[in-house]
Design an enzyme around this catalytic site. Structure first.
Site, PDB file in Angstrom:
ATOM      1  N   HIS A  56     -44.612  65.313 -69.853  1.00 40.81           N
ATOM      2  CA  HIS A  56     -44.516  66.179 -68.673  1.00 40.81           C
ATOM      3  C   HIS A  56     -43.044  66.469 -68.399  1.00 40.81           C
ATOM      4  CE1 HIS A  56     -48.667  65.076 -66.765  1.00 40.81           C
ATOM      5  NE2 HIS A  56     -48.747  65.269 -68.078  1.00 40.81           N
ATOM      6  N   GLU A  58     -41.281  66.194 -65.758  1.00 39.31           N
ATOM      7  CA  GLU A  58     -40.599  65.153 -64.996  1.00 39.31           C
ATOM      8  C   GLU A  58     -40.187  63.985 -65.887  1.00 39.31           C
ATOM      9  OE1 GLU A  58     -43.922  66.698 -62.158  1.00 39.31           O
ATOM     10  OE2 GLU A  58     -43.603  66.521 -64.317  1.00 39.31           O
ATOM     11  N   CYS A  86     -47.709  64.602 -60.786  1.00 39.07           N
ATOM     12  CA  CYS A  86     -48.983  63.900 -60.967  1.00 39.07           C
ATOM     13  C   CYS A  86     -48.749  62.405 -60.719  1.00 39.07           C
ATOM     14  CB  CYS A  86     -49.505  64.142 -62.383  1.00 39.07           C
ATOM     15  SG  CYS A  86     -48.586  63.250 -63.660  1.00 39.07           S
ATOM     16  N   CYS A  89     -46.162  60.847 -63.176  1.00 41.87           N
ATOM     17  CA  CYS A  89     -44.787  61.277 -62.910  1.00 41.87           C
ATOM     18  C   CYS A  89     -44.274  60.721 -61.592  1.00 41.87           C
ATOM     19  CB  CYS A  89     -44.708  62.795 -62.936  1.00 41.87           C
ATOM     20  SG  CYS A  89     -45.025  63.473 -64.594  1.00 41.87           S
TER      21      CYS A  89
END
Length: 176
Positions: A56, A58, A86, A89
């Site tokens: 992801h 992040e 999410c 993260c």
């Protein structure tokens, strides 16, 4: 909104990362990490590209920032991200000791920061992350909604042409 504020400039950078993700067929999320006025990490989703569910924006930005600073603790850093993190993260933000996260659009279905799960300031964790929401929300939503509209349109065209559905973001088989 003043277009020259640092918050706007950093969120614009995150939006450019999100747009790059969309061009690569990735869910368009971008993240930028700033420490002492310097960008120390920036990334976009690459889960499909790297075949890695943890890739992801992040997580990748945190990895860049820790490498740039030579420290896994990012005390005093701010992350700008186009969408609410999410749960994975959000947990990484806590573990990295990020001071603050600023995002554009909230994710009421999968949000790990304040919407669905409240990980960033959970009392049982050893660090709390400050939150600011809604920065450039319309622009962040437009990128995300445009991406999924294009996916749906492409799926309709493939169906019309009798082609098999394509595997990709949010379209692959799901285990129950």
């Amino acid at each position: 909104m003043d277009p020259l504020t640092p918050d706007i400039l950093y969120m614009r950078m995150a939006l450019r990362e999100a747009e790059a993700a969309a061009r690569e067929g990735e869910v368009p999320c971008g993240a930028v990490i700033v420490l002492d006025g310097e960008v120390v990490g920036k990334a976009h989703n690459q889960t499909e590209t790297l075949n890695d569910p943890t890739a992801h924006a992040e997580i990748l930005a945190i990895t860049q920032a820790t490498q740039a600073t030579g420290n896994w603790r990012l005390n005093g850093a701010t992350m700008y991200v186009t969408k609410e993190p999410c749960p994975m993260c959000a947990g990484a933000l806590v573990l990295a000791r990020i001071q603050k996260v600023v995002w554009g659009m909230t994710d009421p279905v999968r949000g790990g920061a304040v919407s669905k799960f409240q990980i960033l300031d959970h009392a049982d964790l050893n660090h709390a992350v400050e939150v600011e929401t809604g920065l450039m929300e319309a622009e962040c939503k437009a990128v995300m909604q445009g991406f999924f509209q294009e996916l749906r349109q492409a799926a309709r065209e493939r169906k019309r042409n009798g082609e098999q559905p394509e595997q990709g973001p949010e379209t692959g088989p799901r285990k129950q």
